[in-house]
Design an enzyme around this catalytic site. Structure first.
Site: not given
Ligand code: NAI
Length: 254
Positions: A10, A12-13, A32, A41, A71, A113, A152, A156
């Site tokens: 939903a 970011g990445i 998500d 969840d 994450g 990460s 964290y 990871k």
């Molecule tokens: P984001 O916050 O934009 O997206 C993360 C998604 O995971 C969200 O849609 C959220 O609802 C979902 N999520 C979180 N907890 C959840 C749960 N309990 N149950 C179901 N879904 C859940 O973050 P982003 O940056 O796209 O992160 C994606 C991955 O990339 C993560 O694993 C993060 O640790 C990793 N990452 C991100 C970095 C960054 O700078 N943005 C750097 C290194 C790693």
């Protein structure tokens, strides 16, 4: 058209990866907390079981590829970080293994990460708790650190170990399994870190060697490569996609 399951779809990445793969004509089943085909969840065992059931039902029991991206960043409670970032990956790998063996692409990417590469983990009881699948102990040890950033990094690091230790068994079944390690990516997670009173200033000030942070699509493209036949001999690898952060931090360790 392949059926591809993506957690964290939903935002970011994960959202960038889902958009890219849908654009390429694939069926994406997003998982998500909200705004996905399967809303669950992943911080609880019940939520993880519902994720597996829901996605398998939607894909008719056959999954061609899997991206585990959901994450929490280092702004959440340490024990919740432990549950989502490690068990939200490990239990889904177990739950989807059979369906992936029946699939066409037979490829998995886990989003870790660059934090996974930092720290000394040899003999760490926290790493052992994760790898033993002891969620209660891992949550307690993460809480005891008192630092979300420590939880964290541990979650990871352990998730990369979990990917790599599966390489022999999964490779024998023809399923490739790799991890990517992003650095700083322009997503809501990063914005939360920048707004955080503890880590915010340092996060905002740090610019990777390439002179900018990544866009989510730049990580999605690497995930797409790892899923594809172009990466047909890449297995059990950690691909660092961080604009040079890891090279800056430890040039002679790799
Ligand atoms: P984001 O916050 O934009 O997206 C993360 C998604 O995971 C969200 O849609 C959220 O609802 C979902 N999520 C979180 N907890 C959840 C749960 N309990 N149950 C179901 N879904 C859940 O973050 P982003 O940056 O796209 O992160 C994606 C991955 O990339 C993560 O694993 C993060 O640790 C990793 N990452 C991100 C970095 C960054 O700078 N943005 C750097 C290194 C790693």
């Amino acid at each position: 058209m392949a059926s591809i399951v993506i957690t964290g779809s939903a935002s970011g990445i994960g959202a960038a990866t889902a958009a890219m793969l849908r654009e390429a004509g694939h069926q994406v089943v997003g998982v998500d907390v909200a705004g996905a085909e399967v809303c669950v969840d992943l911080s609880s065992a019940a939520g993880r079981a519902a994720a597996i059931d829901g996605a398998l039902t939607r894909c008719g029991g056959r999954i061609d590829a899997l991206v585990l991206c959901a994450g929490l960043g280092a702004t959440h409670a340490p024990e919740k970080i432990a549950s989502v970032n490690y068990f939200g990956v490990s239990e889904l790998l177990d739950g989807f293994k059979g369906a992936l063996e029946a699939g066409t692409m037979k490829s998995v990417v886990v989003v870790a990460s660059v934090a996974a590469t930092h720290g000394e983990w040899e003999g760490s009881p926290l790493r052992e708790a994760f790898l033993a699948g002891d969620e209660e102990k891992a949550r307690a040890l993460c809480a005891a650190t008192g630092h979300a950033a420590a939880a964290y990094a541990a979650s990871k690091h352990a998730v990369v170990c979990d990917v790599r230790r599966r390489a022999a068994a999964w490779g024998a079944r023809g399923v490739r399994l790799n991890a990517v390690a992003p650095g700083a990516v322009e997503t809501p997670l990063l914005q939360q870190s920048i707004a955080d009173p503890v880590v915010g200033k340092a996060t905002a000030a740090f610019i990777p060697p390439l002179g900018r942070r990544a866009e989510p699509a730049e990580i999605a493209q690497v995930i797409g490569f790892l899923l594809s036949d172009a990466a047909s001999y890449v297995h059990g690898s950690l691909l660092v996609v961080d604009g040079g952060i890891d090279a800056l931090a430890r040039p002679c360790r790799f």
